[in-house]
Design an enzyme around this catalytic site. Sequence first.
Site, mmCIF file in Angstrom:
data_model
loop_
_atom_site.group_PDB
_atom_site.id
_atom_site.type_symbol
_atom_site.label_atom_id
_atom_site.label_comp_id
_atom_site.label_asym_id
_atom_site.label_seq_id
_atom_site.Cartn_x
_atom_site.Cartn_y
_atom_site.Cartn_z
ATOM 1 C CB VAL A 163 44.975 37.385 36.672
ATOM 2 C CG1 VAL A 163 44.785 36.777 35.282
ATOM 3 C CG2 VAL A 163 44.019 36.733 37.651
ATOM 4 C CE1 TYR A 164 50.628 43.201 33.135
ATOM 5 C CE2 TYR A 164 51.993 43.066 35.105
ATOM 6 C CZ TYR A 164 51.811 43.491 33.800
ATOM 7 O OH TYR A 164 52.812 44.189 33.156
ATOM 8 C CB ALA A 165 51.836 38.177 38.761
#
Length: 257
Positions: A163-165
């Site tokens: 999700v960060y990516a």
Amino acid sequence: MKDAQATAVYPDLKGRTVLISGGASGIGEAMVRAFAAQGAAVGFVDLDREAGERLADRLSSAGHRVAFVHCDITDEHAYKAAIQRIADALGPVTVLLNNAANDVRHGLEEVDSQRFERLMAVNLGHAFLAAREVVPMMKASGGGAIINLGSIGWMMASPGYPVYAASKAAAHGLTRGLARDLGPHGIRVNTLVPGWVMTEKQLALWVDDEARELIARSQCLPGSVEPVHIANMALFLASGASAMCTAQNFIVDGGWV
């Protein structure tokens, strides 16, 4: 040549009002210090009240114009109010650095819809909100600069934080879209893309001997990417020295990607 921390002086930054999210520590703190040293009026927000107040007190005691507001940037109403407080105290914001993020590790199976939304809010949503709030100030001032913080992590297909990516990849898309819409108003929008920066958090949580070996193998340049290196690029992108730079990625990673 030991010139890694040399900092240029940008006279046009003096007196400008700068807003930095996540400014109490790490890369954000380096940015707060760097812009204050240029004579800018620096407003910053952070969830860490103690660290934020401590930094603001130190810089104010040294004669810099600094305003800190304790704020949860994922709370739309609170962040909107914080931005207005900073503008009231320091003047219209003409430089915005969307720095705040959280690269907490997570797996696909661990993330439900609520956690997904929280992660996107802390890594992307606040950047859109802040831009929406400060753009009218920039238009009235004749222009400005928005700097979104990206990441080489998604470019490298790094594991452990999908999700960060996704949110960081989206930050690059936000830059491109805003640059096109805001360019006619003299507002430049760029993505500042750090490599693996040796912040206190990274050193405490992720950087072990194996990581240091990976960094040494992967970077073209020897040594560590430090917060000051990211801050120095931020100064350039905020200043008139980058007058015809917009919709671009500026990577500071020692030559990793």
